[in-house]
Design a protein around this motif. Structure first.
Motif, PDB file in Angstrom:
ATOM      1  N   ASN A   1       0.793  -1.229   0.000  1.00  0.00           N
ATOM      2  CA  ASN A   1       0.000   0.000   0.000  1.00  0.00           C
ATOM      3  C   ASN A   1       0.822   1.273   0.000  1.00  0.00           C
ATOM      4  N   GLY A   2       2.160   1.178  -0.160  1.00  0.00           N
ATOM      5  CA  GLY A   2       2.989   2.337   0.095  1.00  0.00           C
ATOM      6  C   GLY A   2       3.013   3.393  -0.984  1.00  0.00           C
ATOM      7  N   TYR A   3       3.144   3.011  -2.236  1.00  0.00           N
ATOM      8  CA  TYR A   3       3.439   3.963  -3.306  1.00  0.00           C
ATOM      9  C   TYR A   3       2.593   5.226  -3.193  1.00  0.00           C
ATOM     10  N   PRO A   4       3.210   6.414  -3.231  1.00  0.00           N
ATOM     11  CA  PRO A   4       4.648   6.694  -3.415  1.00  0.00           C
ATOM     12  C   PRO A   4       5.426   6.788  -2.097  1.00  0.00           C
ATOM     13  N   GLU A   5       4.849   6.273  -1.039  1.00  0.00           N
ATOM     14  CA  GLU A   5       5.487   6.318   0.280  1.00  0.00           C
ATOM     15  C   GLU A   5       5.950   4.914   0.675  1.00  0.00           C
ATOM     16  N   LYS A   6       6.259   4.707   1.947  1.00  0.00           N
ATOM     17  CA  LYS A   6       6.717   3.401   2.410  1.00  0.00           C
ATOM     18  C   LYS A   6       5.537   2.468   2.632  1.00  0.00           C
ATOM     19  N   ASP A   7       5.795   1.169   2.438  1.00  0.00           N
ATOM     20  CA  ASP A   7       4.758   0.158   2.632  1.00  0.00           C
ATOM     21  C   ASP A   7       4.449  -0.017   4.116  1.00  0.00           C
ATOM     22  N   THR A   8       3.147  -0.195   4.405  1.00  0.00           N
ATOM     23  CA  THR A   8       2.725  -0.476   5.787  1.00  0.00           C
ATOM     24  C   THR A   8       1.753  -1.644   5.859  1.00  0.00           C
ATOM     25  N   GLY A   9       1.352  -2.199   4.705  1.00  0.00           N
ATOM     26  CA  GLY A   9       0.391  -3.294   4.709  1.00  0.00           C
ATOM     27  C   GLY A   9       0.973  -4.564   5.287  1.00  0.00           C
ATOM     28  N   THR A  10       0.118  -5.371   5.924  1.00  0.00           N
ATOM     29  CA  THR A  10       0.599  -6.587   6.605  1.00  0.00           C
ATOM     30  C   THR A  10      -0.166  -7.834   6.200  1.00  0.00           C
ATOM     31  N   GLY A  11      -0.887  -7.797   5.092  1.00  0.00           N
ATOM     32  CA  GLY A  11      -1.616  -8.971   4.636  1.00  0.00           C
ATOM     33  C   GLY A  11      -0.722  -9.938   3.886  1.00  0.00           C
ATOM     34  N   PHE A  12      -1.342 -10.969   3.283  1.00  0.00           N
ATOM     35  CA  PHE A  12      -0.548 -12.019   2.634  1.00  0.00           C
ATOM     36  C   PHE A  12       0.266 -11.463   1.460  1.00  0.00           C
ATOM     37  N   SER A  13      -0.219 -10.397   0.817  1.00  0.00           N
ATOM     38  CA  SER A  13       0.544  -9.826  -0.293  1.00  0.00           C
ATOM     39  C   SER A  13       1.810  -9.123   0.164  1.00  0.00           C
ATOM     40  N   SER A  14       1.945  -8.895   1.450  1.00  0.00           N
ATOM     41  CA  SER A  14       3.164  -8.265   1.953  1.00  0.00           C
ATOM     42  C   SER A  14       4.300  -9.263   2.087  1.00  0.00           C
ATOM     43  N   ILE A  15       3.994 -10.549   2.048  1.00  0.00           N
ATOM     44  CA  ILE A  15       5.057 -11.547   2.197  1.00  0.00           C
ATOM     45  C   ILE A  15       5.204 -12.446   0.975  1.00  0.00           C
ATOM     46  N   TYR A  16       4.187 -12.488   0.116  1.00  0.00           N
ATOM     47  CA  TYR A  16       4.274 -13.291  -1.100  1.00  0.00           C
ATOM     48  C   TYR A  16       4.245 -12.365  -2.307  1.00  0.00           C
ATOM     49  N   GLY A  17       5.323 -12.313  -3.053  1.00  0.00           N
ATOM     50  CA  GLY A  17       5.347 -11.527  -4.270  1.00  0.00           C
ATOM     51  C   GLY A  17       4.559 -12.203  -5.373  1.00  0.00           C
ATOM     52  N   LYS A  18       4.500 -11.539  -6.521  1.00  0.00           N
ATOM     53  CA  LYS A  18       3.722 -12.090  -7.631  1.00  0.00           C
ATOM     54  C   LYS A  18       4.266 -13.435  -8.105  1.00  0.00           C
ATOM     55  N   ASP A  19       5.589 -13.589  -8.084  1.00  0.00           N
ATOM     56  CA  ASP A  19       6.166 -14.845  -8.561  1.00  0.00           C
ATOM     57  C   ASP A  19       5.805 -16.009  -7.652  1.00  0.00           C
ATOM     58  N   ALA A  20       5.696 -15.737  -6.336  1.00  0.00           N
ATOM     59  CA  ALA A  20       5.373 -16.809  -5.388  1.00  0.00           C
ATOM     60  C   ALA A  20       3.877 -17.004  -5.235  1.00  0.00           C
ATOM     61  N   ALA A  21       3.100 -16.026  -5.664  1.00  0.00           N
ATOM     62  CA  ALA A  21       1.664 -16.060  -5.398  1.00  0.00           C
ATOM     63  C   ALA A  21       0.984 -17.278  -5.996  1.00  0.00           C
ATOM     64  N   TYR A  22       1.497 -17.760  -7.128  1.00  0.00           N
ATOM     65  CA  TYR A  22       0.820 -18.900  -7.764  1.00  0.00           C
ATOM     66  C   TYR A  22       1.616 -20.199  -7.649  1.00  0.00           C
ATOM     67  N   THR A  23       2.762 -20.140  -6.973  1.00  0.00           N
ATOM     68  CA  THR A  23       3.580 -21.357  -6.836  1.00  0.00           C
ATOM     69  C   THR A  23       3.763 -21.803  -5.395  1.00  0.00           C
ATOM     70  N   ASN A  24       3.694 -20.879  -4.438  1.00  0.00           N
ATOM     71  CA  ASN A  24       3.882 -21.221  -3.033  1.00  0.00           C
ATOM     72  C   ASN A  24       2.565 -21.752  -2.461  1.00  0.00           C
ATOM     73  N   PRO A  25       2.537 -22.979  -1.953  1.00  0.00           N
ATOM     74  CA  PRO A  25       1.269 -23.540  -1.453  1.00  0.00           C
ATOM     75  C   PRO A  25       0.617 -22.692  -0.371  1.00  0.00           C
ATOM     76  N   ARG A  26       1.417 -22.086   0.499  1.00  0.00           N
ATOM     77  CA  ARG A  26       0.830 -21.253   1.549  1.00  0.00           C
ATOM     78  C   ARG A  26       0.190 -20.000   0.955  1.00  0.00           C
ATOM     79  N   ALA A  27       0.832 -19.437  -0.069  1.00  0.00           N
ATOM     80  CA  ALA A  27       0.259 -18.258  -0.722  1.00  0.00           C
ATOM     81  C   ALA A  27      -1.062 -18.608  -1.401  1.00  0.00           C
ATOM     82  N   VAL A  28      -1.091 -19.743  -2.066  1.00  0.00           N
ATOM     83  CA  VAL A  28      -2.314 -20.174  -2.744  1.00  0.00           C
ATOM     84  C   VAL A  28      -3.432 -20.404  -1.729  1.00  0.00           C
ATOM     85  N   ALA A  29      -3.103 -21.055  -0.624  1.00  0.00           N
ATOM     86  CA  ALA A  29      -4.114 -21.309   0.402  1.00  0.00           C
ATOM     87  C   ALA A  29      -4.625 -20.017   1.014  1.00  0.00           C
TER      88      ALA A  29
END
Length: 865
Positions: A142-170
């Motif tokens: 949620n940061g742009y153009p400032e620093k990120d402060t979000g803490t949901g699953f998208s804060s730890i799984y990038g786009k590349d991992a979003a569809y390959t990491n089982p925890r991200a998918v779950a």
């Protein structure tokens, strides 16, 4: 039901039409479905869907934070913006929900202020009849153009991992289940059942790579998670962001496909000038012939003419989308009213009814284009398609226009006459036309309530004072809002010359009678009636469309005092009077505006009165006697009573005062007849031009210095590698684009006829590819010639104007997505180049056989001689 019935009866008695196309009432309600032919249809009646609108982000991320910083009531801000969207005829809304702000790392939904405001926004949109498609997963923090402060699953799984990491998918499955089963406390509906929410796009701009199997599996699993909730609404999926795996999406079990369009790229850092209509002349999709593609509905989730303020792009984009078969298109992103003064939210975009009135009216017109154009309807190529049906678009006039028997919309002053004046029901525009002459700079709307009775809405004056696409800050307004008394002349059938005006919005108690059709108005809403008409029945609470007659939303005046915006000419010809214009606000009726001009350190100073040529526009002419070869410097002085303020700088006092110690001034070089005319100078123009790689990871630009210390633009081709295969020989790899139309206008026509060549100061690197020059006209016809460079030393190369031949126009900055055309060819064979029509220079480096190191060409300047 009783209040709605009462409203309907009141409207009927007053002669109102509850359906007001100009205020965004949607013609259909209920669910939609995708038929076997891939067409999105309304469940009731089976008509095709065609909806057009915006993205809008107030509940989330930067917009949410900025609204708090300026002290705005966020609910009120949403109400004001939704009213303006309805006023612009918007009937479609889409947003990628910032899941990072309403979820935890496991995908559990958070009941917080972001979610509450999304619910509130949905309710406000539905009250206006605006339909919604939500993208539950953004993948952005949620940061742009400032620093990120979000803490949901998208804060730890990038786009590349979003569809390959089982925890991200779950986590995404868990989140989708809870999001769709969330009950909106305002509409009382579950998200998955809300009739105002037509469909869901699973995720925003996913990033995929080979192999394709996991991509299809992930898309199916996410679509399955949505359907497992009991949701029967169509599910869309992005196919444009990762075209290398498009087959994976075509094979997925989804109902529709989503696209975006940024025709001249993003984040130019300054306003782009020139004719960009060829960039939006068509939207060809490479998989259009695939049977899998044909079976799915199509939508544009985002589009924008980034870094462009010209109000001509949206109608062409809307038409091109329809030709491509799209049934939904939503611009990204409409600026919230409370922060639009600074354009800090995604500064490469800028759209708001109050702050960009002409561009906003072009969105109104584009929505009509989208709804009135048949899906798949073909058109001739530009410029033959500049007039189509009820619409006209003119780059030269800066005009988009719609002219039907019942509606007349225009983005700037126009000489067009309504096709059926007696049948007019809606007028919207800026400037003057055959039915309205208005002296202000805001938008206005006229809607007929009954014969001889109209509703007039006038927005405040919006004066651009800085480049809105440069570096932005909430502390730096780019547009000044002023509430002024402005002259208006209405020439509407049945209204007469002595009509009455009565203010009805909150705080507006104005009452006036026109004389000779002329009156004076301030921002607000008025009931305008022919002489003798009884308008007592029309009040602020009278139903009007989906709202009330007295609704009005406008920003407060910008408390900045006088402001000046002026760009000096790059040069001017000697012995010719020098005409200078500037934007100046805050001038009172008794104030005096002066131009103080002096030949640099010369003995003669000229003080010339500046004359208002339009609201906030002042002009003066420096006498030819002062315009001799050398340098003219000048200042603008505002005198009020016994006080003076001098610009640039807005300093007290004026040049000539013994203690006026401020060095700031404007200046313009004065050159002798026949002197070279610079089209590009690396040192002077680095912040005014566009220089980018054209292909994927094949080219880049930088600035370097010459042996004499001058600045030069470096055009570079990347060396080939396993990840960066060599481009096709001769293909464009990097290009400079420089607008020079204003420079050409500063020299007399007789001088232009004397130019014979384009002179390039250049240093080619060993092994570099061919260098090409292109001159493009105001009608986007390109003429190209090669630069015959030899060796590797600095050299000046003359390219005769006679050597330039018609050629395709390279579309740079590069359109996005990457499958879009890279060039445009004029449909008719043009004649020889007419230099007076030229306005854009392109310098293009063609690909060379790849070497072990970057291949470079350094460019110091390009001039006409």
């Amino acid at each position: 039901m009783l209040p709605r019935i009462a409203s309907f009866l009141t409207a009927a008695l007053l002669g109102l039409t509850l359906f007001q196309p100009a205020v965004g009432q949607a013609p259909h309600t209920g669910d939609v479905f995708v038929d076997k032919g891939g067409v999105l249809r309304w469940a009731k009646g089976k008509q095709e869907v065609a909806l057009f609108g915006v993205n809008y982000t107030a509940p989330f991320a930067y917009s949410y934070r900025a609204l708090g910083k300026v002290g705005a009531d966020r609910e009120q801000a949403i109400r004001q913006d939704v009213y303006h969207l309805a006023r612009l005829g918007v009937d479609a809304f889409r947003i990628h929900v910032w899941d990072v702000e309403i979820s935890d790392t496991l995908g559990n939904l958070k009941e917080n202020d972001h979610l509450r405001l999304l619910d509130y926004l949905v309710d406000q949109l539905e009250r206006r009849g605006i339909k919604i498609i939500l993208t539950p997963i953004a993948y952005w923090n949620n940061g742009y153009p400032e620093k990120d402060t979000g803490t949901g699953f998208s804060s730890i799984y990038g786009k590349d991992a979003a569809y390959t990491n089982p925890r991200a998918v779950a986590a995404q499955e868990h989140y989708l289940t809870q999001f769709l089963n969330h009950r909106n406390p305002y509409t009382k509906q579950l998200v998955r059942q809300d009739p105002g929410i037509l469909a869901f796009e699973v995720c925003n701009e996913p990033r995929y790579h080979q192999p394709e199997g996991p991509v299809t599996a992930f898309a199916d699993r996410m679509a399955g998670a949505i359907r497992a909730t009991g949701c029967r609404k169509p599910v869309f999926y992005n196919i444009a962001e990762s075209p290398q795996v498009h087959n994976a999406i075509l094979n997925a079990k989804v109902d529709g496909l989503t696209f975006q369009w940024y025709p001249e790229g993003l984040v130019g850092g300054h306003t782009l000038h020139g004719n960009f209509l060829p960039y939006v002349d068509r939207y060809p999709i490479p998989y259009a012939g695939d049977a899998r593609f044909k079976s799915k509905a199509k939508m544009a989730y985002e589009f924008e003419s980034a870094d462009v303020v010209q109000p001509v792009m949206y109608p062409f984009m809307a038409r091109s989308f329809r030709t491509a078969g799209l049934q939904w298109a939503t611009m990204f992103a409409y600026d919230p009213l409370a922060i639009a003064y600074a354009n800090t939210e995604y500064q490469t975009h800028y759209l708001n009814l109050a702050y960009t009135p002409a561009k906003a009216i072009s969105l109104l017109i584009a929505g009509q284009v989208f709804r009135r154009t048949k899906r798949g309807q073909a058109f001739p190529s530009y410029p033959a398609d500049s007039t189509f049906g009820a619409f006209r678009v003119s780059y030269r006039e800066g005009l988009s226009e719609m002219n039907t028997p019942d509606a007349f919309y225009y983005t700037t002053s126009t000489g067009t006459r309504p096709v059926a004046p007696a049948q007019l029901r809606h007028v919207a525009g800026t400037g003057a036309s055959a039915v309205v002459r208005y002296g202000g700079l805001g938008a206005y709307f006229l809607d007929r309530l009954a014969p001889g009775v109209w509703r007039l809405e006038v927005l405040p004056d919006a004066v651009p004072i800085r480049d809105p696409f440069a570096k932005t800050s909430l502390a730096q307004p780019v547009t000044q809002i002023l509430w002024n008394d402005q002259p208006v002349q209405l020439m509407l059938p049945g209204l007469g010359d002595n009509y009455t005006l009565r203010g009805i919005n909150e705080g507006n108690t104005a009452q006036a009678t026109a004389t000779g059709g002329r009156a004076t108005v301030r921002p607000g809403v008025y009931v305008v009636a022919a002489a003798g008409q009884n308008t007592a029945a029309y009040g602020a609470q009278t139903p009007f469309g989906a709202g009330q007659l007295g609704e009005f939303a406008a920003p407060a005046p910008t408390d900045l005092g006088p402001q000046v915006r002026h760009t000096p000419p790059a040069q001017t010809g000697a012995g010719q009077p020098l005409r200078l214009t500037a934007t100046l606000t805050g001038v009172g009726p008794r104030d005096t505006v002066l131009l103080v001009a002096q030949h640099y350190y010369g003995r003669t100073t000229q003080i010339v009165p500046m004359v208002a040529t339009a609201y906030a526009t002042y002009a003066a002419t420096v006498p030819a006697a002062l315009v001799y070869p050398g340098l003219v410097r000048y200042w603008l002085v505002l005198r009020r009573g016994g006080q003076a303020r001098t610009f640039p700088g807005n300093f007290a006092g004026q040049p000539g005062d013994w203690d006026y110690a401020h060095p700031e001034h404007w200046e313009v070089p004065v050159v002798a007849a026949g002197a070279p005319l610079p089209l590009f100078s690396a040192g002077a123009d680095k912040d005014l031009t566009e220089a980018h790689g054209v292909g994927e990871n094949q080219g880049w630009t930088d600035y370097v210095t010459t042996p004499t210390g001058a600045l030069a633009l470096r055009l570079a081709q990347e060396p080939a590698s396993a990840k960066n295969p060599a481009p096709t020989a001769g293909a464009p790899v990097v290009a400079l684009r420089a607008y020079f139309g204003d420079r050409l206008a500063s020299r007399p026509a007789a001088e232009l006829a004397g130019f014979r060549a384009v002179v390039v100061r250049v240093r080619p690197g060993a092994g570099a590819g061919v260098l090409r020059l292109s001159l493009a006209t105001r009608d986007a016809v390109a003429y190209t010639a090669d630069v015959p460079v030899t060796g590797t030393d600095w050299q000046e190369v003359r390219v005769p104007l006679a050597a330039f031949r018609p050629a395709p126009l390279l579309l740079v900055p590069r359109p996005y997505p990457g499958f879009l055309p890279l060039d445009y060819t004029a449909p008719r064979t043009p004649g020889a180049l007419k230099l007076a029509d030229a306005e854009v220079l392109q310098v293009v480096l063609g690909a060379a056989p790849a070497g072990p190191a970057p291949l470079t060409v350094d460019l110091e300047s390009v001039s006409l001689q």
